[in-house]
Design a protein around this motif. Structure first.
Motif, short mmCIF file in Angstrom:
data_model
loop_
_atom_site.label_atom_id
_atom_site.label_comp_id
_atom_site.label_asym_id
_atom_site.label_seq_id
_atom_site.Cartn_x
_atom_site.Cartn_y
_atom_site.Cartn_z
N SER A 271 0.82 -1.21 0.00
CA SER A 271 0.00 0.00 0.00
C SER A 271 0.85 1.26 0.00
O SER A 271 0.52 2.26 -0.65
CB SER A 271 -0.95 0.00 1.21
OG SER A 271 -0.22 -0.18 2.41
N SER A 272 1.99 1.25 0.72
CA SER A 272 2.84 2.45 0.76
C SER A 272 3.57 2.64 -0.56
O SER A 272 3.77 3.77 -1.01
CB SER A 272 3.85 2.36 1.92
OG SER A 272 4.69 1.24 1.78
N ILE A 273 3.96 1.55 -1.22
CA ILE A 273 4.59 1.67 -2.54
C ILE A 273 3.60 2.22 -3.56
O ILE A 273 3.93 3.11 -4.35
CB ILE A 273 5.14 0.30 -2.99
CG1 ILE A 273 6.30 -0.12 -2.09
CG2 ILE A 273 5.61 0.36 -4.45
CD1 ILE A 273 6.85 -1.50 -2.38
N ALA A 274 2.36 1.73 -3.51
CA ALA A 274 1.32 2.25 -4.42
C ALA A 274 1.06 3.73 -4.15
O ALA A 274 0.88 4.52 -5.09
CB ALA A 274 0.04 1.43 -4.26
N THR A 284 -2.36 9.66 -11.82
CA THR A 284 -2.60 8.22 -11.80
C THR A 284 -3.27 7.79 -10.51
O THR A 284 -3.28 8.51 -9.51
CB THR A 284 -1.28 7.43 -11.93
OG1 THR A 284 -0.46 7.68 -10.78
CG2 THR A 284 -0.54 7.82 -13.19
N SER A 285 -3.81 6.59 -10.56
CA SER A 285 -4.36 5.94 -9.37
C SER A 285 -3.72 4.56 -9.30
O SER A 285 -3.95 3.72 -10.17
CB SER A 285 -5.88 5.82 -9.49
OG SER A 285 -6.41 5.06 -8.42
N ALA A 286 -2.86 4.35 -8.30
CA ALA A 286 -2.16 3.07 -8.13
C ALA A 286 -2.93 2.21 -7.14
O ALA A 286 -3.13 2.59 -5.99
CB ALA A 286 -0.73 3.30 -7.65
N LYS A 287 -3.37 1.06 -7.61
CA LYS A 287 -4.22 0.20 -6.79
C LYS A 287 -3.49 -1.10 -6.46
O LYS A 287 -3.13 -1.86 -7.37
CB LYS A 287 -5.52 -0.12 -7.54
CG LYS A 287 -6.33 1.12 -7.90
CD LYS A 287 -7.60 0.76 -8.63
CE LYS A 287 -8.44 2.00 -8.95
NZ LYS A 287 -9.69 1.68 -9.65
N PRO A 288 -3.24 -1.35 -5.18
CA PRO A 288 -2.62 -2.64 -4.81
C PRO A 288 -3.58 -3.79 -5.12
O PRO A 288 -4.80 -3.67 -4.93
CB PRO A 288 -2.40 -2.51 -3.30
CG PRO A 288 -2.53 -1.05 -2.99
CD PRO A 288 -3.46 -0.49 -4.01
N GLN A 289 -3.02 -4.87 -5.60
CA GLN A 289 -3.81 -6.09 -5.79
C GLN A 289 -3.81 -6.80 -4.44
O GLN A 289 -2.94 -7.64 -4.17
CB GLN A 289 -3.19 -6.96 -6.87
CG GLN A 289 -3.02 -6.24 -8.20
CD GLN A 289 -3.68 -6.98 -9.33
OE1 GLN A 289 -4.90 -7.17 -9.34
NE2 GLN A 289 -2.90 -7.41 -10.28
N LEU A 290 -4.77 -6.46 -3.61
CA LEU A 290 -4.75 -6.90 -2.23
C LEU A 290 -4.83 -8.42 -2.09
O LEU A 290 -4.27 -8.99 -1.16
CB LEU A 290 -5.89 -6.24 -1.46
CG LEU A 290 -5.81 -4.70 -1.39
CD1 LEU A 290 -6.99 -4.13 -0.64
CD2 LEU A 290 -4.50 -4.27 -0.72
N SER A 291 -5.51 -9.08 -3.01
CA SER A 291 -5.60 -10.54 -2.92
C SER A 291 -4.22 -11.16 -3.08
O SER A 291 -3.87 -12.14 -2.41
CB SER A 291 -6.55 -11.07 -3.99
OG SER A 291 -6.11 -10.69 -5.29
N VAL A 292 -3.39 -10.56 -3.95
CA VAL A 292 -2.03 -11.07 -4.17
C VAL A 292 -1.16 -10.79 -2.95
O VAL A 292 -0.47 -11.68 -2.44
CB VAL A 292 -1.41 -10.43 -5.43
CG1 VAL A 292 0.03 -10.90 -5.60
CG2 VAL A 292 -2.23 -10.77 -6.66
N SER A 293 -1.17 -9.54 -2.47
CA SER A 293 -0.32 -9.18 -1.33
C SER A 293 -0.75 -9.92 -0.07
O SER A 293 0.10 -10.32 0.74
CB SER A 293 -0.36 -7.67 -1.09
OG SER A 293 -1.66 -7.23 -0.81
N ASP A 294 -2.07 -10.10 0.12
CA ASP A 294 -2.55 -10.84 1.29
C ASP A 294 -2.10 -12.29 1.23
O ASP A 294 -1.76 -12.89 2.26
CB ASP A 294 -4.07 -10.76 1.38
CG ASP A 294 -4.55 -9.38 1.81
OD1 ASP A 294 -3.72 -8.59 2.28
OD2 ASP A 294 -5.76 -9.09 1.66
N ALA A 295 -2.12 -12.87 0.03
CA ALA A 295 -1.67 -14.26 -0.13
C ALA A 295 -0.19 -14.37 0.22
O ALA A 295 0.23 -15.31 0.90
CB ALA A 295 -1.92 -14.74 -1.55
#
Length: 430
Positions: A271-274, A284-295
């Motif tokens: 989230s901080s990198i995004a 821009t709008s940088a959106k973390p792929q939370l399902s990937v990072s949570d995995a």
């Protein structure tokens, strides 16, 4: 005096002392190997998971991702906005630039393809980088694109060239469905433009690209009449597991105190990198792929928990083994203990004599175990990841502390026996 007693005791009954040394070596070897893997496994697992694709999506501010249904691309917005390709380097210029291992821009749209035999079919066309050199100020040899973003792909043939207007790649399922082969020519049509191209490679294990035609970004821009533009970028970044602070920031950044914000901002959370990409790449709008990072976080935490449990079990097993050896040693030296008592030695002094002996052997065993454990950890890392991990020197003091705890706790089992031993009966042989 005590030092001479310890040395004399160590020189006697060498077989039992050797067993004690072996126990310390084996237990600290396990600890060292586990620590080496545990401390380095986060990045290695992240690297392995990164081979499956991105964990951050960069879009024009306010834009939404298109939806693919079959071979049709549905765009939620009536009029899309696009990003400037010349500003793409900004992604690699943020504070966490070293965590960014790959990224690629994309321009996707529906096109019509015509085979050499005259068969027409609609297809999704995705333009991107393949292995492009961005010539960054700090990294002039930095290459990025699909080859770096998706190393798991299996490519038959030759990767298409960046900026090429006449070579393409196709997904394996599309190639099978349309009977396409490497070297075949296709005519691509879109937006009243046509271009004859040849297939340079077929990509398998490519996930969402299995049914797509993959071209250079330059060709996609030419066909779609979008020079120097792209719609989205996928970013692959090495991150650390999420914690309560990152969860709080994910819910509401404004709820963070200044100290919390600084700590979160200076940590490599997805989230901080995004957030930093949004800061530097304007519009821009940088959106973390939370399902990937949570995995990723879940996998790393479970493996680290397993390692911690294994270390705890090793501590208990080693303590029990050393304790049994010390009890046997105490029984062998009953007369010596009785003599110490008669000469006025306290329970603590006699306990320290045995504990210091065990500690001395433990320090030697821990040093040997650390070196052997590092070697075993490197071997395991090579077998699993195909590369070595950095040597974890922090494991050496931890192994020494581990051995000291074993020696201290194991020696506690002697307290009752030393206390209850009657000097008069022992010295008279009763």
């Amino acid at each position: 005096m005590n030092f001479r007693l310890i040395i004399a005791s160590l020189m006697n009954n060498r077989f039992q002392k050797s067993l004690m040394l072996l126990t310390f070596v084996l237990s600290t070897m396990l600890l060292s190997a586990m620590l080496n893997i545990t401390l380095g496994i986060g990045n290695e697992i992240a690297k392995e998971l990164r081979s499956f694709g991105s964990n951050i999506i960069v879009l024009p501010k306010g834009a939404s991702l298109s939806i693919e249904v079959g071979n049709t691309l549905y765009t939620p917005l009536a009029s899309q906005s696009f990003l400037d390709e010349s500003k793409l380097k900004t992604i690699k210029e943020i504070f966490w630039r070293n965590s960014i291992i790959a990224f690629a821009p994309f321009l996707e749209f529906q096109a019509t393809a015509t085979t050499q035999s005259g068969v027409h079919f609609d297809v999704l066309l995705s333009g991107s980088y393949f292995d492009k050199n961005l010539d960054l100020k700090d990294e002039p040899d930095f290459h990025t694109g699909l080859k770096n973003l998706y190393p798991i792909w299996q490519v038959e043939g030759q990767w298409a060239l960046d900026d090429s207007l006449d070579s393409i790649m196709v997904g394996s399922e599309l190639a099978k469905a349309q009977n396409l082969n490497i070297g075949d020519n296709l005519i691509l049509s879109h937006n009243h433009k046509t271009r004859e191209v040849h297939i340079s490679a077929i990509a398998s294990h490519s996930g969402a690209f299995e049914n797509k035609i993959i071209t250079s970004l330059a060709l996609a821009q030419w066909l779609d009449n979008k020079p120097n533009q792209f719609f989205k970028a996928e970013v692959s970044a090495l991150t650390i597991p999420e914690n309560t602070l990152s969860q709080k920031a994910r819910n509401d950044i404004d709820s963070l105190s200044q100290v919390e914000f600084d700590s979160w901002y200076c940590s490599a959370f997805v989230s901080s990198i995004a957030y930093q990409i949004e800061e530097d790449f304007k519009g821009t709008s940088a959106k973390p792929q939370l399902s990937v990072s949570d995995a990723e976080s879940t996998i790393v935490k479970k493996i680290q928990s397993l390692m911690t449990l294994a270390i705890f079990i090793a501590l208990l097993a080693a303590t029990a083994s050393i304790a049994s050896l010390l009890v046997a040693e105490m029984e062998r030296r009953r007369a010596e203990i009785a003599l110490h008592k008669v000469l006025g030695a306290t329970l603590l002094q006699i306990y320290l004599l045995f504990a210091l002996e065990a500690l001395f052997v433990g320090i030697i065993g821990a040093t040997i175990g650390f070196l052997l454990g590092q070697g075993i950890g490197e071997g395991i890392a090579w077998l699993i990841f195909g590369r070595f991990l950095p040597m974890s020197w922090i494991a050496l003091p931890l192994c020494l502390i581990f051995a000291a705890l074993i020696a201290i706790f194991a020696s506690l089992f002697l307290v009752s026996g030393i206390s209850d031993l009657p000097p008069a009966k022992v010295l008279y042989g009763r």
